[in-house]
Design a protein around this motif. Structure first.
Motif, short mmCIF file in Angstrom:
data_model
loop_
_atom_site.label_atom_id
_atom_site.label_comp_id
_atom_site.label_asym_id
_atom_site.label_seq_id
_atom_site.Cartn_x
_atom_site.Cartn_y
_atom_site.Cartn_z
N PHE A 473 22.09 14.70 85.27
CA PHE A 473 23.26 15.63 84.84
C PHE A 473 23.56 16.59 85.89
O PHE A 473 24.72 16.95 86.37
CB PHE A 473 23.07 15.96 82.93
CG PHE A 473 24.19 16.95 83.09
CD1 PHE A 473 24.79 16.26 82.09
CD2 PHE A 473 24.50 17.97 83.33
CE1 PHE A 473 25.90 17.06 81.18
CE2 PHE A 473 25.58 18.51 82.48
CZ PHE A 473 26.22 18.12 81.81
N HIS A 477 26.41 16.41 87.82
CA HIS A 477 27.78 17.54 87.65
C HIS A 477 27.56 18.64 88.22
O HIS A 477 29.42 19.90 87.95
CB HIS A 477 27.85 17.35 86.22
CG HIS A 477 27.69 16.49 85.78
ND1 HIS A 477 29.40 15.69 85.38
CD2 HIS A 477 27.32 15.47 84.33
CE1 HIS A 477 29.17 14.73 84.83
NE2 HIS A 477 27.76 14.54 83.86
N LYS A 517 20.71 9.67 77.80
CA LYS A 517 21.87 10.53 78.54
C LYS A 517 21.29 11.33 79.81
O LYS A 517 19.97 10.40 80.17
CB LYS A 517 22.07 11.38 77.51
CG LYS A 517 21.12 12.63 77.24
CD LYS A 517 22.58 13.30 76.23
CE LYS A 517 20.22 14.91 75.80
NZ LYS A 517 20.89 16.00 74.84
N SER A 518 22.41 11.40 80.45
CA SER A 518 21.84 11.17 82.07
C SER A 518 20.95 13.08 82.30
O SER A 518 20.23 12.75 82.72
CB SER A 518 23.57 12.09 82.61
OG SER A 518 24.47 13.16 81.73
N GLU A 583 29.36 7.87 83.67
CA GLU A 583 29.05 9.44 85.00
C GLU A 583 28.57 9.20 86.39
O GLU A 583 29.01 10.10 87.01
CB GLU A 583 27.88 9.57 83.73
CG GLU A 583 28.25 10.86 82.63
CD GLU A 583 27.07 10.87 82.13
OE1 GLU A 583 26.15 10.57 81.06
OE2 GLU A 583 26.82 12.38 82.31
N ARG A 587 31.53 10.86 87.40
CA ARG A 587 30.97 11.91 88.45
C ARG A 587 31.52 13.24 86.90
O ARG A 587 31.61 14.35 87.65
CB ARG A 587 30.97 12.55 89.74
CG ARG A 587 30.04 12.05 90.35
CD ARG A 587 30.43 12.70 92.41
NE ARG A 587 29.37 14.14 92.43
CZ ARG A 587 28.73 14.21 92.84
NH1 ARG A 587 28.82 14.22 94.16
NH2 ARG A 587 28.00 15.14 93.57
N LYS A 588 32.05 12.55 86.04
CA LYS A 588 32.58 13.20 84.89
C LYS A 588 31.92 13.38 84.00
O LYS A 588 31.12 12.54 83.55
CB LYS A 588 34.37 12.75 84.48
CG LYS A 588 34.76 13.29 85.67
CD LYS A 588 36.48 12.21 85.43
CE LYS A 588 37.45 12.08 86.41
NZ LYS A 588 37.17 11.81 87.04
N LYS A 589 32.12 14.33 82.83
CA LYS A 589 31.54 14.31 81.38
C LYS A 589 31.70 13.20 80.78
O LYS A 589 32.58 13.43 80.87
CB LYS A 589 31.45 16.40 81.13
CG LYS A 589 30.48 17.08 82.39
CD LYS A 589 30.41 18.54 82.45
CE LYS A 589 30.11 19.13 82.98
NZ LYS A 589 29.31 21.29 83.15
N PRO A 590 30.74 13.19 79.80
CA PRO A 590 31.69 12.61 78.71
C PRO A 590 32.43 13.03 77.56
O PRO A 590 33.44 12.14 77.63
CB PRO A 590 29.82 12.37 78.30
CG PRO A 590 28.34 12.35 79.18
CD PRO A 590 29.55 13.70 80.07
N LEU A 604 35.24 11.04 77.94
CA LEU A 604 34.93 9.63 78.85
C LEU A 604 35.39 8.70 78.36
O LEU A 604 35.86 7.98 79.54
CB LEU A 604 34.17 9.99 79.89
CG LEU A 604 33.29 9.45 81.22
CD1 LEU A 604 34.54 9.41 81.78
CD2 LEU A 604 31.66 9.61 81.56
#
Length: 716
Positions: A473, A477, A517-518, A583, A587-590, A604
């Motif tokens: 993450f 991000h 999750k990341s 992601e 490169r966008k958040k969920p 997302l």
């Protein structure tokens, strides 16, 4: 073939050892066979190894006990064995080092020595180390070529204990399943001075600036040979290399364990304490001068104690003694009551700790651990308090939905991550010990290793290996200016999928992660992902009653089917992994609560589904991976993510299928690059623009990481 005198500890994996131990357990004791030597010198020789006929399980484990300089030492062929650990399935051996001074190359070629044996080089514990100024060296072992380029830049000052590529030292990882290798130097760069390359145990290597001395044609780091306590490494008398020496106050052989023995200075003919009138008392490494009875030390000399003064003639007051006696009695009573209270409170605390230990299955865990000989430690609360500086806020690595993670330092300077869980349900409380035992046996390079747990607290604490470079993450991000190639993203996606597929398909019993999750995927120094945080994990249910649970997870990653049915399945992990793929692609958040507009713009997943239906995938992709050469791979990954995000779990692929498809895409992308750039495969090894870089070449499928070779990402 000439070798320098440097001896290095090389750690080897014994891949066939666990299987043969099971076959032999019924006939032979675990230590050694009757009539066979159990030790050679100061090294234990446990079965299935053996010295002599019929002493080893088969010829691959035969050792020779040879007398060298009057000391017995075990050998496996030409290599001295210094230690064997059957529980870890590892052996430590001393091997050579390849070196070159100017154009005078000395290449160590250990061709095929371990290929037909039970041994393999441990890629977990070993590193390929190159030392020298302007030294390009590499190890060749089909289908791999692995090495690095060490320079001496004016901007970098060599420091003892720091291996920095621009300061005369660089490291590269050891490939998996390595049975032999050959060492080579690129003479174009090694034109002056001396350069060295060797495979050695990473934690045993300590870089010294003396290795870069241009007046030396070879070096011998005696610190690897200084086996005795109370010994250290010093410069040799002829100014070349170094040697071992017993510390002051000790004498003997520093090259063997226990070889340096304390000197009893008090047995010398000349009494060292006679000059001050004292009595000599020997201590470890030194001695002490004590004054005899009737004398005390004054200005470093024992002098007679003056006689006591005559008793006072002052008349005592009659009421003084009763008051003093009452005060002393009261003080003794208070101290006694306090001690009794503290003892009772301490006993209550111990009873509470023991009750928690039993509730969490600690007795069963200790019993099974002892029977199976598993290297899994049950820590005390005091040990973890000390390791984390009483859980100091400065030690916090991160906060999650299931607890707080602290950086800890165990005895021996072992860095760990200590997780304090916030709560535990009743079913997990009863099965906690059993589940920890299962999780501790997970051995996968892309899964964070569980070292142990603490059970004497209300909510158990977990102790994991420490991964220093943060989460996926954070990489995606929180480093917007940092370039992340498609090859790196594919590596992270593929290896993370492999880890989850291992939990689902090969762990026994299968394990469901429950919170993919990341931020639960850690990134190692070479961009190797490691799946972590099993706070929401459960063992695969064996009956329907075990499906019902409290829905837990992270917003943006939760499987819609799981939220509706409260049934966590392996397809729930597949859905969450699909969000991680998005992601990596965008490169966008969920989920972004700060965005204004319709609901599908904030989510997302919903935005991805919307643009794919409209045929506008480019609107959501990260600009860094959008080019004509990569779009075909990107589109296939997007299609795979779409399948993982199916509303119905039955329509989603398994993690095993996801891993295999990502593997094929990664290899096809690498193969495509190799076909388009065949001339760069050789030139990258000698490219003058390389600096502090790690070269990774796989000649088996003609693949090479360009970014690694050019030092963009993985240079050290």
């Amino acid at each position: 073939m000439k070798y320098p005198r440097l001896l290095l500890n090389i750690r080897l994996l014994l891949l066939s050892l666990p299987a043969v131990m099971v076959l032999a357990a019924a006939d032979d004791p675990p230590a050694h066979r009757p009539g066979c030597k159990s030790r050679c010198g100061d090294v234990d020789i446990p079965y299935p190894f053996g010295i002599g006929d019929q002493c080893a399980i088969h010829h691959g484990f035969d050792l020779n006990c040879t007398v060298v300089n009057g000391i017995e030492r075990p050998y496996d062929g030409p290599f001295e064995v210094t230690k064997i650990s059957v529980p870890d399935a590892k052996a430590w051996m001393k091997m050579g080092i390849s070196w070159q001074c100017g154009h005078d190359a000395r290449q160590s070629v250990w061709s095929d020595y371990f290929t037909d044996t039970p041994f393999r080089f441990s890629y977990v514990d070993n590193k390929i180390v190159v030392v020298g100024c302007n030294t390009l060296a590499y190890m060749k072992s089909e289908p791999h070529i692995v090495g690095c380029y060490a320079t001496c830049s004016d901007d970098s000052i060599p420091k003892n204990g720091s291996c920095i590529a621009t300061a005369g030292c660089c490291e590269a990882g050891v490939p998996d399943d390595l049975g032999y290798f050959e060492a080579y130097f690129n003479k174009k760069y090694n034109s002056s001075g001396c350069g060295y390359i060797a495979v050695m145990e990473e934690k045993a290597f300590n870089f010294s600036t003396t290795y870069l001395d241009p007046t030396k044609t070879a070096f011998w780091d005696a610190s690897y040979a200084c086996l005795s306590n109370n010994s250290h490494c010093v410069g040799s008398t002829n100014g070349r290399g170094s040697r071992c020496k017993c510390a002051d106050g000790y004498e003997g052989n520093p090259y063997v364990k226990g070889g340096c023995i304390d000197i009893n200075e008090c047995n010398n003919r000349t009494d060292p304490c006679a000059a001050i009138g004292g009595v000599c008392q020997n201590t470890q490494g030194k001695f002490t001068c004590l004054c005899p009875p009737g004398k005390h030390e004054t200005n470093g000399v024992c002098v007679a104690i003056p006689p006591p003064l005559p008793p006072s003639t002052t008349t005592s007051v009659p009421w003084v003694m009763p008051v003093v006696g009452a005060s002393v009695g009261s003080l003794v009573l208070v101290i006694t009551i306090t001690c009794v209270y503290l003892i009772q409170e301490r006993k209550k605390l111990q009873d509470i700790k023991q009750r928690y230990f039993q509730q969490h299955g600690g007795i069963q865990l200790e019993k099974i651990k002892s029977q199976q000989g598993i290297a899994f430690k049950v820590f005390s609360e005091a040990e973890l308090q000390e390791a984390t500086d009483k859980f100091n806020e400065k030690r916090v690595l991160g906060h999650g939905g299931h607890g707080t993670v602290y950086k800890g330092l165990l005895t021996g300077n072992i860095e760990v991550a200590v997780k304090r869980c916030m709560s535990i349900d009743e079913r997990h409380r009863k099965e906690f010990g059993k589940e920890m035992l299962i999780l501790s046996q997970i051995n996968h390079k892309n899964i964070v290793k569980l070292f142990g747990c603490c059970l004497e607290v209300e909510v158990p604490m977990l102790v994991y290996e420490f991964i220093p470079n943060g989460t996926l993450f954070r990489l995606i991000h929180e480093n917007h200016g940092r370039q992340i190639s498609l090859a790196t993203r594919m590596q992270i996606a593929h290896q993370s999928a492999e880890a989850l597929a291992y939990l689902h398909s090969w762990a026994s019993p299968p394990i469901l992660h429950g919170d993919v999750k990341s931020s639960n995927i850690l990134i190692d120094c070479d961009y190797t992902p490691k799946v972590s945080d099993f706070g929401a994990s459960i063992l695969a249910p064996t009956d329907e009653s075990q499906f019902v649970t409290v829905v837990q997870g992270t917003c943006g990653y939760l499987d819609p089917e799981y939220m509706q049915t409260c049934q966590l399945t392996d397809k729930s992990d597949v859905y969450s992994f699909g969000v991680v793929l998005l992601e990596l692609l965008t490169r966008k958040k969920p989920f972004n609560f700060n965005l204004d507009g319709p609901e599908h713009e904030k989510s997302l997943v919903l935005r991805f589904i919307y643009v794919t239906k409209e045929g506008k995938l480019e609107d959501i992709l990260d600009d860094q991976i959008m080019n004509d050469e990569s779009m075909e791979v990107v589109e296939e990954v997007a299609e795979l993510a779409k399948q993982c995000l199916e509303m119905c779990g039955e329509n989603r692929p398994s993690m095993r299928e996801v891993s295999e498809r990502l593997d094929r895409l990664t290899k096809s992308m690498q193969h495509q690059w190799a076909q388009q750039n065949p001339e760069e495969i050789e030139s990258l090894l000698g490219e003058s623009s390389m600096a502090s870089s790690e070269v990774i070449v796989n000649t088996g499928n003609l693949s090479i990481e360009k970014e690694a070779a050019r030092g963009l990402q993985w240079g050290r």
